[in-house]
Design a protein around this motif. Sequence first.
Motif, PDB file in Angstrom:
ATOM      1  N   VAL A   1       0.853  -1.188   0.000  1.00  0.00           N
ATOM      2  CA  VAL A   1       0.000   0.000   0.000  1.00  0.00           C
ATOM      3  C   VAL A   1       0.888   1.237   0.000  1.00  0.00           C
ATOM      4  CG1 VAL A   1      -1.724   1.314   1.290  1.00  0.00           C
ATOM      5  CG2 VAL A   1      -1.851  -1.188   1.209  1.00  0.00           C
ATOM      6  N   GLY A   2       0.579   2.198  -0.842  1.00  0.00           N
ATOM      7  CA  GLY A   2       1.361   3.424  -0.905  1.00  0.00           C
ATOM      8  C   GLY A   2       2.297   3.437  -2.099  1.00  0.00           C
ATOM      9  N   HIS A   3       2.972   4.578  -2.288  1.00  0.00           N
ATOM     10  CA  HIS A   3       3.840   4.766  -3.439  1.00  0.00           C
ATOM     11  C   HIS A   3       5.094   5.518  -3.017  1.00  0.00           C
ATOM     12  CE1 HIS A   3       0.484   3.482  -5.945  1.00  0.00           C
ATOM     13  NE2 HIS A   3      -0.265   4.332  -5.274  1.00  0.00           N
ATOM     14  N   GLY A   4       6.042   5.599  -3.911  1.00  0.00           N
ATOM     15  CA  GLY A   4       7.247   6.371  -3.671  1.00  0.00           C
ATOM     16  C   GLY A   4       8.323   5.577  -2.961  1.00  0.00           C
ATOM     17  N   LEU A   5       9.315   6.302  -2.463  1.00  0.00           N
ATOM     18  CA  LEU A   5      10.493   5.667  -1.893  1.00  0.00           C
ATOM     19  C   LEU A   5      10.175   4.854  -0.642  1.00  0.00           C
ATOM     20  CD1 LEU A   5      13.066   8.564  -2.329  1.00  0.00           C
ATOM     21  CD2 LEU A   5      12.933   6.441  -3.635  1.00  0.00           C
ATOM     22  N   GLU A   6       9.240   5.329   0.181  1.00  0.00           N
ATOM     23  CA  GLU A   6       8.889   4.581   1.384  1.00  0.00           C
ATOM     24  C   GLU A   6       8.311   3.221   1.019  1.00  0.00           C
ATOM     25  OE1 GLU A   6       6.059   4.957   5.390  1.00  0.00           O
ATOM     26  OE2 GLU A   6       6.216   6.618   3.974  1.00  0.00           O
ATOM     27  N   ALA A   7       7.387   3.199   0.054  1.00  0.00           N
ATOM     28  CA  ALA A   7       6.808   1.925  -0.378  1.00  0.00           C
ATOM     29  C   ALA A   7       7.874   1.030  -1.006  1.00  0.00           C
ATOM     30  CB  ALA A   7       5.674   2.180  -1.369  1.00  0.00           C
ATOM     31  N   ALA A   8       8.844   1.649  -1.692  1.00  0.00           N
ATOM     32  CA  ALA A   8       9.911   0.856  -2.302  1.00  0.00           C
ATOM     33  C   ALA A   8      10.727   0.135  -1.236  1.00  0.00           C
ATOM     34  CB  ALA A   8      10.822   1.758  -3.136  1.00  0.00           C
ATOM     35  N   GLY A   9      11.011   0.824  -0.128  1.00  0.00           N
ATOM     36  CA  GLY A   9      11.760   0.190   0.940  1.00  0.00           C
ATOM     37  C   GLY A   9      11.010  -0.974   1.567  1.00  0.00           C
ATOM     38  N   VAL A  10       9.717  -0.791   1.795  1.00  0.00           N
ATOM     39  CA  VAL A  10       8.897  -1.866   2.357  1.00  0.00           C
ATOM     40  C   VAL A  10       8.849  -3.041   1.382  1.00  0.00           C
ATOM     41  CG1 VAL A  10       6.576  -2.505   3.128  1.00  0.00           C
ATOM     42  CG2 VAL A  10       7.509  -0.265   3.719  1.00  0.00           C
ATOM     43  N   MET A  11       8.624  -2.717   0.110  1.00  0.00           N
ATOM     44  CA  MET A  11       8.556  -3.766  -0.913  1.00  0.00           C
ATOM     45  C   MET A  11       9.830  -4.593  -0.928  1.00  0.00           C
ATOM     46  SD  MET A  11       9.838  -4.486  -4.201  1.00  0.00           S
ATOM     47  CE  MET A  11      10.093  -2.963  -5.099  1.00  0.00           C
ATOM     48  N   GLY A  12      10.994  -3.934  -0.838  1.00  0.00           N
ATOM     49  CA  GLY A  12      12.253  -4.654  -0.886  1.00  0.00           C
ATOM     50  C   GLY A  12      12.406  -5.628   0.266  1.00  0.00           C
ATOM     51  N   GLN A  13      11.982  -5.210   1.470  1.00  0.00           N
ATOM     52  CA  GLN A  13      12.089  -6.092   2.627  1.00  0.00           C
ATOM     53  C   GLN A  13      11.167  -7.304   2.500  1.00  0.00           C
ATOM     54  OE1 GLN A  13      12.514  -3.879   6.564  1.00  0.00           O
ATOM     55  NE2 GLN A  13      11.838  -2.212   5.230  1.00  0.00           N
ATOM     56  N   LEU A  14       9.924  -7.068   2.098  1.00  0.00           N
ATOM     57  CA  LEU A  14       8.968  -8.170   1.999  1.00  0.00           C
ATOM     58  C   LEU A  14       9.338  -9.116   0.862  1.00  0.00           C
ATOM     59  CD1 LEU A  14       5.578  -6.316   2.620  1.00  0.00           C
ATOM     60  CD2 LEU A  14       7.020  -7.534   4.260  1.00  0.00           C
ATOM     61  N   ARG A  15       9.771  -8.564  -0.269  1.00  0.00           N
ATOM     62  CA  ARG A  15      10.139  -9.421  -1.394  1.00  0.00           C
ATOM     63  C   ARG A  15      11.304 -10.326  -1.026  1.00  0.00           C
ATOM     64  NH1 ARG A  15      13.346 -10.859  -5.126  1.00  0.00           N
ATOM     65  NH2 ARG A  15      15.001  -9.588  -4.211  1.00  0.00           N
ATOM     66  N   SER A  16      12.304  -9.762  -0.363  1.00  0.00           N
ATOM     67  CA  SER A  16      13.471 -10.559   0.021  1.00  0.00           C
ATOM     68  C   SER A  16      13.086 -11.670   0.989  1.00  0.00           C
ATOM     69  CB  SER A  16      14.533  -9.657   0.649  1.00  0.00           C
ATOM     70  OG  SER A  16      14.998  -8.706  -0.295  1.00  0.00           O
ATOM     71  N   ALA A  17      12.227 -11.343   1.960  1.00  0.00           N
ATOM     72  CA  ALA A  17      11.816 -12.344   2.948  1.00  0.00           C
ATOM     73  C   ALA A  17      11.044 -13.478   2.289  1.00  0.00           C
ATOM     74  CB  ALA A  17      10.971 -11.693   4.037  1.00  0.00           C
ATOM     75  N   LEU A  18      10.098 -13.139   1.410  1.00  0.00           N
ATOM     76  CA  LEU A  18       9.289 -14.182   0.779  1.00  0.00           C
ATOM     77  C   LEU A  18      10.108 -14.985  -0.230  1.00  0.00           C
ATOM     78  CD1 LEU A  18       6.525 -15.406   0.871  1.00  0.00           C
ATOM     79  CD2 LEU A  18       5.731 -13.730  -0.821  1.00  0.00           C
ATOM     80  N   SER A  19      11.072 -14.328  -0.876  1.00  0.00           N
ATOM     81  CA  SER A  19      11.947 -15.045  -1.803  1.00  0.00           C
ATOM     82  C   SER A  19      12.785 -16.077  -1.059  1.00  0.00           C
ATOM     83  CB  SER A  19      12.857 -14.058  -2.539  1.00  0.00           C
ATOM     84  OG  SER A  19      13.697 -14.726  -3.444  1.00  0.00           O
ATOM     85  N   ALA A  20      13.267 -15.713   0.145  1.00  0.00           N
ATOM     86  CA  ALA A  20      14.037 -16.666   0.945  1.00  0.00           C
ATOM     87  C   ALA A  20      13.178 -17.852   1.351  1.00  0.00           C
ATOM     88  CB  ALA A  20      14.594 -15.963   2.178  1.00  0.00           C
ATOM     89  N   LEU A  21      11.919 -17.589   1.725  1.00  0.00           N
ATOM     90  CA  LEU A  21      11.011 -18.672   2.103  1.00  0.00           C
ATOM     91  C   LEU A  21      10.732 -19.579   0.913  1.00  0.00           C
ATOM     92  CD1 LEU A  21       8.539 -16.606   4.312  1.00  0.00           C
ATOM     93  CD2 LEU A  21      10.084 -18.407   5.110  1.00  0.00           C
ATOM     94  N   ALA A  22      10.593 -18.981  -0.279  1.00  0.00           N
ATOM     95  CA  ALA A  22      10.337 -19.787  -1.478  1.00  0.00           C
ATOM     96  C   ALA A  22      11.527 -20.689  -1.779  1.00  0.00           C
ATOM     97  CB  ALA A  22      10.047 -18.877  -2.664  1.00  0.00           C
ATOM     98  N   ARG A  23      12.742 -20.181  -1.620  1.00  0.00           N
ATOM     99  CA  ARG A  23      13.939 -20.983  -1.905  1.00  0.00           C
ATOM    100  C   ARG A  23      14.113 -22.104  -0.885  1.00  0.00           C
ATOM    101  NH1 ARG A  23      17.030 -18.451  -5.757  1.00  0.00           N
ATOM    102  NH2 ARG A  23      16.339 -16.329  -6.261  1.00  0.00           N
ATOM    103  N   ALA A  24      13.510 -21.936   0.288  1.00  0.00           N
ATOM    104  CA  ALA A  24      13.541 -23.000   1.288  1.00  0.00           C
ATOM    105  C   ALA A  24      12.398 -23.990   1.095  1.00  0.00           C
ATOM    106  CB  ALA A  24      13.467 -22.402   2.686  1.00  0.00           C
ATOM    107  N   ALA A  25      11.675 -23.846  -0.023  1.00  0.00           N
ATOM    108  CA  ALA A  25      10.560 -24.738  -0.368  1.00  0.00           C
ATOM    109  C   ALA A  25       9.469 -24.722   0.704  1.00  0.00           C
ATOM    110  CB  ALA A  25      11.053 -26.164  -0.608  1.00  0.00           C
ATOM    111  N   THR A  26       9.270 -23.571   1.347  1.00  0.00           N
ATOM    112  CA  THR A  26       8.213 -23.443   2.345  1.00  0.00           C
ATOM    113  C   THR A  26       6.863 -23.444   1.649  1.00  0.00           C
ATOM    114  OG1 THR A  26       9.724 -22.052   3.620  1.00  0.00           O
ATOM    115  CG2 THR A  26       7.405 -22.084   4.298  1.00  0.00           C
ATOM    116  N   PRO A  27       5.908 -24.280   2.062  1.00  0.00           N
ATOM    117  CA  PRO A  27       4.589 -24.299   1.429  1.00  0.00           C
ATOM    118  C   PRO A  27       3.939 -22.917   1.448  1.00  0.00           C
ATOM    119  CG  PRO A  27       4.845 -26.186   2.883  1.00  0.00           C
ATOM    120  CD  PRO A  27       6.024 -25.286   3.141  1.00  0.00           C
TER     121      PRO A  27
END
Length: 439
Positions: A258-284
């Motif tokens: 939710v939201g736009h601009g640099l603040e949303a970009a920072g949040v997006m980066g944190q969440l994307r990295s976390a979920l990408s790590a979970l995906a690589r660990a084959a987490t359902p």
Amino acid sequence: MTEPEIDYRAAFRAAPTPLALLTTELRFVDVTDAYLEVAGRPREQVIGRLAYEAFPDQPDSERPSGVRRLRQSMERVLATRRRDVMAVQRYDVEPEEGAGRWEERYFSIVNAPVLGPDGEVRLLLNRLEEVTRLVRTKGGGAGGGRDGARGRDGKRGGGRGREDRRPTAGGARLESDLLARADELQHTNERLREAHSRERHVAMELQQAMLPTPDLLAPRDAAVRYQPASATMNVCGDWYDLIDVDALHSSVVVGDVVGHGLEAAGVMGQLRSALSALARAATPPAEALNILDLYSRSVPGAESTTAVKIHVDWSASRLVYSSAGHLPPLLARLDGTVELLDRATNPPLGLLPEGGGTIEDSVAFEPGDVLVVYTDGLVERRDEDIDRGLARLADSLASHRTAPAEELAEALLADLLPPEGTEDDTVLVVLRLDRDDTG
């Protein structure tokens, strides 16, 4: 009863508003009769000429360049594809070209884009509104043109039938103050536009850095697209991830902060990295979203983020998916039917049940089926129900489902996105579910 044929060129020229059409090179291609009346020029001295050639600045004038500001406004319209409203401008106008006589005039100007079918600017629409009389009235009856130059009608004062009156001291001060304020407003607007442009550039660079190319072990038929919003800073809320966990399992993730601009970009980066790590660990999928939900509660600005995670089991020909408030992925079948994957929708992040409880579902696929995952910029429009956007996407997917992923992605964007752009980012992931791709 048949409709009469309309001569649009004649209708345009007869419009009672001073309007001009210019090419993207800022060359006049047509003007209304009202525009010529305000400009005091015959049509042949305007059409085919560049704007700054047809109406140049007064030589050796100490006033800020009105022509330069007009050109900057038009260039902003070309760059942003958005209307630009200028502050009240003073122009010293030469009513008769080459006569060496200049009139002091004031204009309110709006420049707007005329878009082609592809959404690109084809022409510029320039609208003038002369406010000289208003400025002089507010200024206490300030007199005519520079050095008492004669106006278009041959009378002193630069106006039609206007008396030659010298400005009072109070009127001159008020007029000077009005121009100073307009000049200050113009400079402020230009500084804000420059600051917004710099911030948008930084946000776009950050967005691109955090949206990697698909990390695939096998030569899969896949495509990803990120389309930024048309508004100045509406970027950086959406993300995707497409990876092969191993040779027989893949992960598809799409999310929207939710939201736009640099603040949303920072949040997006944190969440994307976390979920990408979970995906690589084959987490359902459901468990991955539960863990991401717990993490999101420690990230300011992450509340109400939506995300969907899909696990592709190539050996079993099965998709396992779970959604945290995200729009449903689509599965296009070989027979032309399109299925919404909407049987495992949970609340957005920050609202998922604590301690688990997130649901997931699965569906079988056949070789040649196509999976499409996206964000709301592709289907949401302010003036219509979301179901209409989903139906439009399903129809487009059914029509183009046999195309390769790259062509299919382009076709979906062309069918779904309006030429003028959208108010939100758009992410699109297309994955053709061909088991033979695994080798």
